[in-house]
Design an enzyme around this catalytic site. Sequence first.
Site, short mmCIF file in Angstrom:
data_model
loop_
_atom_site.label_atom_id
_atom_site.label_comp_id
_atom_site.label_asym_id
_atom_site.label_seq_id
_atom_site.Cartn_x
_atom_site.Cartn_y
_atom_site.Cartn_z
N HIS A 45 -7.67 -3.81 -3.96
CA HIS A 45 -6.59 -3.29 -3.00
C HIS A 45 -6.39 -4.06 -1.94
O HIS A 45 -7.39 -4.33 -0.98
CB HIS A 45 -6.79 -1.67 -2.61
N CYS B 105 0.75 -1.13 0.01
CA CYS B 105 -0.07 0.15 0.18
C CYS B 105 1.03 1.21 0.11
O CYS B 105 1.72 1.38 -0.95
CB CYS B 105 -1.01 -0.05 1.02
N ASP C 3 -8.74 -2.99 -8.16
CA ASP C 3 -8.13 -2.05 -7.18
C ASP C 3 -9.01 -0.55 -7.50
O ASP C 3 -8.47 -0.01 -8.61
CB ASP C 3 -6.92 -1.75 -7.04
#
Length: 305
Positions: free
Chosen positions: A273, A184, A241
């Site tokens: 994600h 991330c 995502d």
Amino acid sequence: MQDATRIPADDGLPAAPDHRSEGLDGLITPPLSRRGFVMTSLMTGLTLATTRVEAQVIHTDTAGIEAGEVRIPAGDGPMPGYRAMPDGQGPFPVILVIEEIFGVHDYIKDICRRLAKAGYCAVAPELYARQGDLSRMTDVKEIVRDVISKTPDDQWIADLDATVVWAGSASKGDLGRLGVMGWCRGGRGVWLYAAHRRDLKAAVAWYGPVTGERTAIQPRTAGDVAAEINAPLLALYGAADTGIPVASVEEARDKAKAAGKSVELVVFPDAPHGFHADYRPSYRKEAAEAGWSRALGFLTANGVG
């Protein structure tokens, strides 16, 4: 569990080499500002800031490895971190583990143990320790506003450099086999650190944003530095995502390749994600396991193993 060595601030280790200006013209905004650590130890358990599915959490034991919280000498005091490495004399290849926005909680610690089981000295410094106490924060927007957006890129880059020095001198680390892996926001950090660190052998970015707002303390995006990376980079992203369009990652990859750099992009169909985060509803077991296998193979193929 064996206790990891705790290193005091005045341990006499050499200061981290100043790599901050290497390969990142325009990223660093001197002078490097420092302030006291808000977090002096790591959080216990999983982050409170997002929905958790604890029944699916992976737990890696410590059989055959040494793992625990450590103190890493930084420019202004001991920085908390987590280190896991195999039992034995070493030296072991070093993997810097860059956290998500939620801090070095149990998920990040477990990743270090997984890497140790694979033969690595894995170290995850708490890069947000000066900006806020992530163990107490429950609001993602508050974390982004008060911690993430206020952490200068030059600060965490210098902290990773300090971690490298410590890993080589106090943790049986072989700095000739240095890699970095992040998730991330930490995936963004992988791109930036790969553009900074000239002796890096390999980098693995898990769904790190490549675009975003530019500020005085965070002046360049991952996409901005794509043509400047110093090591082969594996980019692991999800087709589902909603926050990171695959096209933006493809653009960064193509920019890197046009400059003669190596970026391998793997896109997992239907993966959202956070598909590797086993403690969250976003976890996708098949994609996570396939990505992990690709990551380990990539590290080995590029001399970090």
